[in-house]
Motif scaffolding. Structure first.
Motif, PDB file in Angstrom:
ATOM      1  N   GLY A  55     -30.370  81.144  28.144  1.00 28.32           N
ATOM      2  CA  GLY A  55     -29.023  81.244  28.713  1.00 28.32           C
ATOM      3  C   GLY A  55     -28.873  82.482  29.582  1.00 28.32           C
ATOM      4  N   HIS A  56     -27.727  82.584  30.249  1.00 26.94           N
ATOM      5  CA  HIS A  56     -27.482  83.786  31.052  1.00 26.94           C
ATOM      6  C   HIS A  56     -25.998  84.140  31.051  1.00 26.94           C
ATOM      7  CE1 HIS A  56     -27.182  80.607  34.320  1.00 26.94           C
ATOM      8  NE2 HIS A  56     -25.986  81.184  34.365  1.00 26.94           N
ATOM      9  N   LYS A  91     -29.455  86.681  25.915  1.00 25.38           N
ATOM     10  CA  LYS A  91     -29.240  85.954  27.180  1.00 25.38           C
ATOM     11  C   LYS A  91     -29.686  86.825  28.360  1.00 25.38           C
ATOM     12  CE  LYS A  91     -25.340  82.795  26.682  1.00 25.38           C
ATOM     13  NZ  LYS A  91     -24.536  82.924  25.481  1.00 25.38           N
TER      14      LYS A  91
END
Ligand SMILES: Nc1ncnc2c1ncn2[C@@H]1O[C@H](COP(=O)(O)OP(=O)(O)OP(=O)(O)O)[C@@H](O)[C@H]1O
Length: 426
Positions: free
Chosen positions: A91-92, A143
């Protein structure tokens, strides 16, 4: 009832449930191992050549585990560009890179409580390997663009078709990660080592395609079955399925001869006759097979001649070249009155799977020896490359850039297609 009888029963039931065809002992052992490890959280590494059916194993493991109600996510690590893989997996945060307009959950967050299948794990970049090791060791990840440590509870099943020891030796894969991933190793044998399953699989595919395309099933005659069993099947079950589909669709006759089957199998060994010649006395090839090899060799040499001729035609204009190459034209196309050269497609043009031309080979009678195409002259390699590029481009266009669909159409894995796109800068 003996315990081993029970095991065999469950192996058969699982194979039926997951539509796994075959009765090879090594295949049965692989399925049995998957059943055994499923209830545990042990990490599993599935190994085997491309197209042997590795994807079924993580599905079995997930379905028979306590995670079966959780998510199952399959990730093809080789098909995701290096620049986005960390973001896909972990994820980010919003604004962490150009285009990151929103915060995004990665697969490890989404699959919390479930199973992640990491296909082509050997393709993971080293930086991603570090992140993966952390997840495996304590369930932690961060993330992209964040500093907050998150927790996840995911079971990882990985697969590879490359030799991981080589990758470790070359510094491409972390040894510590390899051992974390491969607590249990499940190996799937190549198709050529599952002789008894080859015809069985072909018949199953033939019947599936007959059903799908609403036509009678194709059936191989005895000589074709012999060729089927002798072929090397470098693309394994994926390639066999592909060939069965092409023949089912393209052939009008339903009884398939060895000649017809051979025309669907990539042959690309310019040295074939000499290799066969040296093996002749040792082998028990029937006359018929020798004739078939001869036919194939003739086709190959016609193809080479055609390439040269076409090249010249393109370079020098047609009438001059036709005059200068009368003999050759006659050899390839027959006497002028017998046909119209440019009205009919030459037969070799019909050969399927031209993208695989170089690497396929026939199996020799000696189980260990295969007739590889190792020496291909440069001109030929270049023209094959050009053909491959053209086929890939066209397939991508036809499939509107969708790599999975293009890979399926070309009969190669998504990872191989991805590599080729990178290799040819497409
Ligand atoms: N035993 C089998 N019975 C029927 N179909 C099979 C069997 N094994 C594989 N297949 C079919 O062969 C094709 C290739 O299988 P799969 O994608 O699992 O190969 P793979 O080993 O994961 O290949 P890659 O390493 O290229 O990803 C699929 O269409 C699959 O359904």
């Amino acid at each position: 009832m003996k315990p081993e009888t029970n095991y065999m029963e469950s192996v058969q039931a699982i194979k039926q449930r997951f539509e796994i065809i075959g009765n090879d002992p090594k295949l049965n052992r692989a399925v049995e191992k998957a059943i055994q490890v499923a209830p545990t959280d042990i990490s599993v590494l599935v190994t085997g050549e491309s197209g042997v059916g590795k994807e079924s194993i993580p599905k079995i493991i997930h379905a028979l585990s306590h995670r079966k109600h959780g998510k199952y996510i399959a990730v093809n690590c080789g098909a995701i560009p290096e620049g986005t893989i960390d973001s896909e997996l972990f994820g980010h945060e919003k604004g962490s890179f150009t285009g990151a307009t929103n915060t995004r959950e990665g697969y490890f967050e989404v699959a919390d409580g479930g199973t992640i299948f990491l296909d082509e794990v050997g393709e993971l970049p080293l930086t991603t390997q570090v992140r993966l090791l952390r997840v495996l060791e304590n369930g932690e990840f961060i993330k992209v663009g964040s500093s907050q440590v998150q927790k996840t509870n995911v079971r990882i099943v990985a697969a590879t078709n490359v030799n991981m020891f080589d990758a470790i030796e070359k510094g491409k894969f972390r040894e510590d990660l390899f051992y974390r991933l491969s607590t249990v190793d499940i190996m799937l044998p190549p198709l050529r080592e599952r002789k008894d399953d080859i015809h069985l699989l072909f018949r199953k595919f033939a019947s599936d395609f007959a059903h799908k395309y609403k036509m009678p099933s194709i059936k191989l005659d005895d000589s074709a079955v012999e060729i089927l069993l002798k072929y090397r099947w470098s693309g394994n079950i994926r390639q066999l399925r592909n060939v069965a589909e092409q023949i089912s669709v393209l052939e009008t006759k339903r009884e398939i001869s060895s000649q017809t089957l051979l025309s669907y199998l990539p042959i690309e060994n310019p040295n074939l006759p000499s290799v066969i010649g040296t093996k002749k006395s040792e082998s028990d090839f029937s006359n018929e097979r020798e004739i078939l090899y001869k036919v194939l060799f003739d086709m190959k040499s016609d193809l080479n001649d055609l390439k040269k001729l076409t090249m010249e035609l393109m370079q020098n204009g047609s009438s001059k070249v036709q005059e200068a190459n009368k003999g050759l034209i006659q050899k390839i196309y027959g006497k002028p009155e017998e046909n119209a050269i440019f009205e009919e497609e030459p037969r070799v043009e019909m050969l399927p799977n031209q993208n695989n031309l170089i690497q396929e080979a026939f199996e020799d009678d000696d189980d260990q020896n295969y007739l590889f195409a190792e020496t291909v002259d440069e001109e030929e390699t270049l023209s094959l490359e050009a053909k491959e590029i053209e086929l890939i481009k066209k397939s991508l266009e036809r499939n509107k850039g969708k790599r999975k669909a293009a890979a399926d159409e070309l009969g190669i894995s998504e990872r191989t297609l991805y590599r080729k796109i990178k290799q040819y800068d497409l």
